[in-house]
Scaffold this motif. Structure first.
Motif, PDB file in Angstrom:
ATOM      1  N   SER A 234       0.823  -1.215   0.000  1.00  0.00           N
ATOM      2  CA  SER A 234       0.000   0.000   0.000  1.00  0.00           C
ATOM      3  C   SER A 234       0.859   1.267   0.000  1.00  0.00           C
ATOM      4  CB  SER A 234      -0.935   0.006   1.206  1.00  0.00           C
ATOM      5  OG  SER A 234      -0.206   0.106   2.410  1.00  0.00           O
TER       6      SER A 234
ATOM      7  N   SER B 117       2.661  -2.526  -6.124  1.00  0.00           N
ATOM      8  CA  SER B 117       1.836  -1.692  -5.267  1.00  0.00           C
ATOM      9  C   SER B 117       0.366  -2.037  -5.442  1.00  0.00           C
ATOM     10  CB  SER B 117       2.061  -0.203  -5.578  1.00  0.00           C
ATOM     11  OG  SER B 117       3.404   0.135  -5.372  1.00  0.00           O
ATOM     12  N   LEU B 118      -0.410  -1.828  -4.376  1.00  0.00           N
ATOM     13  CA  LEU B 118      -1.855  -2.066  -4.462  1.00  0.00           C
ATOM     14  C   LEU B 118      -2.528  -0.914  -5.207  1.00  0.00           C
ATOM     15  CD1 LEU B 118      -2.561  -3.347  -0.838  1.00  0.00           C
ATOM     16  CD2 LEU B 118      -2.533  -4.691  -2.935  1.00  0.00           C
TER      17      LEU B 118
END
Length: 315
Positions: free
Chosen positions: A201, A314-315
């Motif tokens: 995140s 990455s989210l």
């Protein structure tokens, strides 16, 4: 340094000694500090007079009848038992995680199978750690649940050895595995998953710039989440283990049969919910505290970092 036959860094004997020492210190400090909570939880689980009481009311009743020192009953075997078990569990997890990653043959395959690796490494490490823990855990529970059994660790351990021998020490081994293996699986697997979510995140650039305080915050947050999982997964067997070590059930039955008989007697509600609130509170503190202390101790003694097989995108 990478070895020719593995895809992971090489850990030497000294590295595992450092892992063991850091894990031992983390486990014994946290479990020792949680002794009063564990005493109250165990009494709620096994004492019919305390059924339905919450943590505060049960603690007050114990103090009123037996004095405040009763809340420290079992501190000795708790500290010594988890010194050995904690060291074995954390060092074992590092060892088996590395071995299972190497067995996949590549970093990509290890990342794809990371959940299975976490589950297998944590369960295997806990199994071996429990062999050392079981005699001390049996002594602790007997001291807590059977008032007047002995004055402390040494006398309790010797009485149990004299009267019941190995059978007394290991009568709760199977239930202990049912308790500790799910606990370890929840602790390590959910911690790894939570850390991965946090890091993904924030992205790799921010992750690389984390301060020591921020890294501690990551360990603390993921440890709390892992603590809830560990508590819920291990609670039914924890209730059975407390009862069996107190002597509940038919002693002529085998341990497994006795465990299932007690489970039917207790019913799902008591088995899953009696004492669960205090256990969640205690376990969140234990697990989060252990990961923070473990990380700090590893840094202090110069131990290598754990091997990461998280997804990096990455989210």
């Amino acid at each position: 340094m990478m070895s020719d036959l593995s895809i992971t860094p090489t850990f030497g004997a000294l590295d595992y000694v450092k892992f063991f020492g850091a894990g031992a210190l983390a486990a014994t400090l946290t479990h020792g500090a949680a002794t009063p909570i564990d005493v109250v939880k165990t009494r709620i689980q096994v004492d019919d007079a305390m059924k339905g009481l919450n943590m505060v009311k049960a603690a007050r009743q114990i103090v009123a009848k037996e004095g405040s020192s009763a809340l420290l009953t079992g501190f000795g075997p708790t500290a010594v038992g988890y010194l050995v078990q904690g060291g074995g569990k954390f060092a074992g997890y590092e060892f088996f995680k590395k071995k299972f990653i190497d067995l996949t043959g590549s970093q990509e395959k290890a990342t794809q199978r990371r959940t299975a690796i976490y589950l297998g490494a944590s369960a295997t490490a806990e199994f071996f750690a429990d062999i050392a823990l079981c005699p001390l855990e049996a002594t602790r529970i007997r001291l807590v649940s059977q008032r007047g059994f002995a004055s402390g660790l040494t006398t309790g351990f010797m009485r149990l050895a004299r009267e019941e021998g190995l059978r007394g020490f290991y009568s709760g081994f199977v239930p202990l595995l049912f308790k500790q293996v799910p606990y370890a699986v929840g602790q390590f697997s959910v911690h790894e998953a939570a850390v991965e979510v946090i890091y993904r995140s924030m992205g790799p650039e921010r992750k690389a710039k984390l301060t020591n305080l921020q890294s501690t915050g990551v360990e603390l947050s993921s440890g709390i989440v892992a603590g809830v999982a560990a508590a819920v997964l291990s609670h039914p067997a924890d209730t059975l283990l407390s009862a069996i070590n107190k002597g509940a059930g038919n002693p002529e039955q085998g341990v497994t049969s006795r465990m299932f008989s007690l489970a039917r007697e207790f019913g799902p509600r008591r088995l899953m919910l009696a004492g669960l609130g205090p256990r969640i509170v205690m376990t969140c503190g234990l697990v989060a505290g252990q990961f923070v202390i473990y990380a700090q101790c590893k840094a202090l003694v110069g131990a290598p970092p754990g091997i990461e097989i998280h997804k990096e995108d990455s989210l």
